[in-house]
Design a protein around this motif. Sequence first.
Motif, PDB file in Angstrom:
ATOM      1  N   PRO A 148     -50.208 -21.955 -38.238  1.00 16.65           N
ATOM      2  CA  PRO A 148     -49.466 -23.209 -38.410  1.00 16.65           C
ATOM      3  C   PRO A 148     -49.664 -23.784 -39.807  1.00 16.65           C
ATOM      4  N   GLY A 149     -48.587 -24.252 -40.402  1.00 22.31           N
ATOM      5  CA  GLY A 149     -48.665 -24.861 -41.720  1.00 22.31           C
ATOM      6  C   GLY A 149     -48.397 -23.910 -42.857  1.00 22.31           C
ATOM      7  N   SER A 150     -48.313 -22.614 -42.580  1.00 25.62           N
ATOM      8  CA  SER A 150     -48.060 -21.654 -43.646  1.00 25.62           C
ATOM      9  C   SER A 150     -46.614 -21.750 -44.096  1.00 25.62           C
ATOM     10  N   MET A 151     -46.343 -21.232 -45.295  1.00 21.52           N
ATOM     11  CA  MET A 151     -44.984 -21.278 -45.814  1.00 21.52           C
ATOM     12  C   MET A 151     -44.045 -20.413 -44.986  1.00 21.52           C
ATOM     13  N   LEU A 152     -44.542 -19.323 -44.452  1.00 18.77           N
ATOM     14  CA  LEU A 152     -43.696 -18.478 -43.617  1.00 18.77           C
ATOM     15  C   LEU A 152     -43.270 -19.226 -42.358  1.00 18.77           C
ATOM     16  N   GLU A 153     -44.189 -20.011 -41.795  1.00 20.50           N
ATOM     17  CA  GLU A 153     -43.828 -20.798 -40.613  1.00 20.50           C
ATOM     18  C   GLU A 153     -42.791 -21.861 -40.980  1.00 20.50           C
ATOM     19  N   LYS A 154     -42.973 -22.507 -42.143  1.00 18.82           N
ATOM     20  CA  LYS A 154     -41.985 -23.493 -42.588  1.00 18.82           C
ATOM     21  C   LYS A 154     -40.620 -22.848 -42.785  1.00 18.82           C
ATOM     22  N   LEU A 155     -40.632 -21.649 -43.336  1.00 14.38           N
ATOM     23  CA  LEU A 155     -39.385 -20.943 -43.574  1.00 14.38           C
ATOM     24  C   LEU A 155     -38.669 -20.661 -42.256  1.00 14.38           C
ATOM     25  N   LYS A 156     -39.439 -20.255 -41.248  1.00 13.89           N
ATOM     26  CA  LYS A 156     -38.842 -19.980 -39.933  1.00 13.89           C
ATOM     27  C   LYS A 156     -38.268 -21.253 -39.317  1.00 13.89           C
ATOM     28  N   LYS A 157     -38.992 -22.357 -39.446  1.00 12.98           N
ATOM     29  CA  LYS A 157     -38.532 -23.614 -38.864  1.00 12.98           C
ATOM     30  C   LYS A 157     -37.284 -24.153 -39.567  1.00 12.98           C
ATOM     31  N   ASN A 158     -37.108 -23.784 -40.834  1.00 12.98           N
ATOM     32  CA  ASN A 158     -35.966 -24.294 -41.595  1.00 12.98           C
ATOM     33  C   ASN A 158     -34.800 -23.315 -41.654  1.00 12.98           C
ATOM     34  N   ALA A 159     -34.941 -22.197 -40.960  1.00 12.67           N
ATOM     35  CA  ALA A 159     -33.825 -21.258 -40.891  1.00 12.67           C
ATOM     36  C   ALA A 159     -32.682 -21.895 -40.081  1.00 12.67           C
ATOM     37  N   PRO A 160     -31.441 -21.619 -40.373  1.00 14.36           N
ATOM     38  CA  PRO A 160     -31.008 -20.617 -41.347  1.00 14.36           C
ATOM     39  C   PRO A 160     -30.752 -21.162 -42.743  1.00 14.36           C
ATOM     40  N   TYR A 161     -30.926 -22.483 -42.953  1.00 12.53           N
ATOM     41  CA  TYR A 161     -30.521 -23.066 -44.235  1.00 12.53           C
ATOM     42  C   TYR A 161     -31.536 -22.828 -45.351  1.00 12.53           C
ATOM     43  N   ASN A 162     -32.835 -22.822 -45.011  1.00  8.26           N
ATOM     44  CA  ASN A 162     -33.891 -22.567 -46.000  1.00  8.26           C
ATOM     45  C   ASN A 162     -33.830 -23.526 -47.188  1.00  8.26           C
ATOM     46  N   LEU A 163     -33.424 -24.766 -46.908  1.00  7.53           N
ATOM     47  CA  LEU A 163     -33.307 -25.783 -47.951  1.00  7.53           C
ATOM     48  C   LEU A 163     -34.524 -26.707 -47.873  1.00  7.53           C
ATOM     49  N   PHE A 164     -35.233 -26.845 -49.008  1.00  6.76           N
ATOM     50  CA  PHE A 164     -36.476 -27.605 -49.035  1.00  6.76           C
ATOM     51  C   PHE A 164     -36.435 -28.691 -50.102  1.00  6.76           C
ATOM     52  N   PHE A 165     -37.293 -29.717 -49.892  1.00  7.53           N
ATOM     53  CA  PHE A 165     -37.474 -30.778 -50.869  1.00  7.53           C
ATOM     54  C   PHE A 165     -38.943 -30.806 -51.299  1.00  7.53           C
ATOM     55  N   THR A 166     -39.209 -31.351 -52.479  1.00  8.43           N
ATOM     56  CA  THR A 166     -40.586 -31.395 -52.979  1.00  8.43           C
ATOM     57  C   THR A 166     -41.389 -32.514 -52.317  1.00  8.43           C
ATOM     58  N   THR A 167     -42.674 -32.264 -52.152  1.00 16.58           N
ATOM     59  CA  THR A 167     -43.580 -33.300 -51.670  1.00 16.58           C
ATOM     60  C   THR A 167     -43.812 -34.319 -52.791  1.00 16.58           C
ATOM     61  N   ILE A 168     -43.995 -35.581 -52.419  1.00 11.61           N
ATOM     62  CA  ILE A 168     -44.238 -36.659 -53.377  1.00 11.61           C
ATOM     63  C   ILE A 168     -45.604 -37.278 -53.045  1.00 11.61           C
ATOM     64  N   PRO A 169     -46.649 -37.000 -53.838  1.00 10.08           N
ATOM     65  CA  PRO A 169     -47.984 -37.542 -53.535  1.00 10.08           C
ATOM     66  C   PRO A 169     -48.007 -39.048 -53.343  1.00 10.08           C
ATOM     67  N   LYS A 170     -47.163 -39.785 -54.036  1.00  4.88           N
ATOM     68  CA  LYS A 170     -47.125 -41.239 -53.886  1.00  4.88           C
ATOM     69  C   LYS A 170     -46.519 -41.654 -52.543  1.00  4.88           C
ATOM     70  N   SER A 171     -45.836 -40.735 -51.888  1.00  3.20           N
ATOM     71  CA  SER A 171     -45.252 -41.001 -50.573  1.00  3.20           C
ATOM     72  C   SER A 171     -45.807 -39.973 -49.598  1.00  3.20           C
ATOM     73  N   GLN A 172     -46.923 -40.304 -48.994  1.00  3.66           N
ATOM     74  CA  GLN A 172     -47.596 -39.349 -48.112  1.00  3.66           C
ATOM     75  C   GLN A 172     -46.735 -38.936 -46.920  1.00  3.66           C
TER      76      GLN A 172
END
Length: 577
Positions: free
Chosen positions: A134-158
Amino acid sequence: MDSFLKRKNTDQADAEAKKPKREECPHKERCYRKNPHHFKEFEHPFLIQLIEKGDTPEIPDNMPQPKQLYLEQIEILKPILAAQKPKETEKKRVETVKNNMESVASSSSSCGKVSKKGKTTIFTSTSEEATCSPGSMLEKLKKNAPYNLFFTTIPKSQSTFKEVNSVSFTDLLCPSLGPLKCSLQINFMIDIDWLLKQYKARDLHQKPLTILYGDDWPDMIEFMNRFCPNIKHHFVKMKDPFGCHHSKVGIYVYEDESIRLVVSTANLYYEDWNNYNQGLWLSPRLPKLPQGSNAKDGESITGFKSDLIAYLETYKLSILKEWLDYVKNADFSQVRVALVYSAPGKYYPKKNGNHLHRVGDLLSKYCSLPAKTTPQSEGPLSWGILAQASSIGSMGKTPADWLRGSLLRSLASHKQSSPSSNSAATLNIVYPSVDNVAHGYFGLQSGGCLPYSKATNEKQRWLQDYMHQWKADEKHRTRAMPHIKSYCRISPNLNKLAYFLLTSANLSKSAWGNPIQKDGGSSIRSYEMGVMFLPNFFDEEYFKINNSTDNKNSHLFPFMYDLPLTPYKKDDYPWCN
């Protein structure tokens, strides 16, 4: 784990006490960086001498960089120097080491397996079916299929760290994606020091790396030649002074010579990946074709592979030969997005290389909109076009000069209508106002990623009639300014998209193409790269977004900013540098 941490904490604390003085910055007085991480890593004796002279040090006239730069660096360095003074007892310091070790162990376990010695075991298989924690990038990729569109994390916004499709740069190097063999980074601005730290965080800093970049920072070549024997590099010098090498692409090759591709809106330095909202598309694993295959095998239904090969060949660089081979030998059949790119030159319809033509061609062929069958039915013109960017170029004295005559001609195309130079489609532009920036996490400095010229804006004040504020409360991203660029067509009830384009191309002729001429040709100055999401290639009628009323049982398309849009108020002014 506790006994290991206890022993490791003691060893690390002793090593910290004996830690030698940090290495001096190789750029010395020519240092141009304003990244706090750089000042924590390297000593800057000349800045320290200036700080010791008092609160308002006088910068000598013969310094190689502008005086204002040194003053800004001093303000960055002061709190770092203060924090380095011993303020904690040895017990507290050892406790800090322990906490850091536990954090590292936790991070490693999310992208691999932690052995008894505390080291990460890299996954030996690059298969998408590989087991991942859990938490690995491969798991994230599977959860975001089929679009595989991601946004960057913002440390100031936890809160952004809790989003399933939020990632950092090091996530792209997660071992769950496969054991990395080598990588290629094509970008505009690259802080090589920061970039190598990201690879080092995954113990990949000695892997072969090739970079193409468009911003020739002072002493960058000297730095790479001195400290980076594993890096091949090429500065892309533009022939046209108004052109820019603005593409943002990563190609990652794994030990079995499968590859992944990343198309992004982010430059490769700290601020872009931590302070600003960015978007990126990550491809599925693209396996190596069987021996004896040719370059035309393994094509995507969108023609992505041949378009990528054509893009790489526009550079005419020997340094890219091995990367062309990797692409030609890869199977792109699982890719569902279409590639949109710009490269300097003059282009005509039905040919990639110019955003205006490529987007218009794709939409004319694949974009479906509801037909207006009754006075009450929606019809194509009820679907509005949204354009969101981080910079704006000169568009002319009136909307007809380029905005509606060329850009909208492309963005408003669909299957039921050929491109029209006088489209009546609605166009709304999302761009931060001065008030948006002032309330950003870093005050007025939040606008550093928004290089819109005030002189240009004064010549096209009519554009403000199209403008809407930057607001992304639902995603907890309002106070982080958008460096992402996106274009889409949305339904009247704001819950469906007819298409979505993620690209490096801002709202400018240099990025999209000059006004289309009578012969159908359009010249372009810059390198740009984007991906087009079309429902047709995802076996859908439309993309459903977060405003959908029936979203409980449907897979939603990621959307960053809030709807409905918030128009500029009468006294609002777009942020300009």
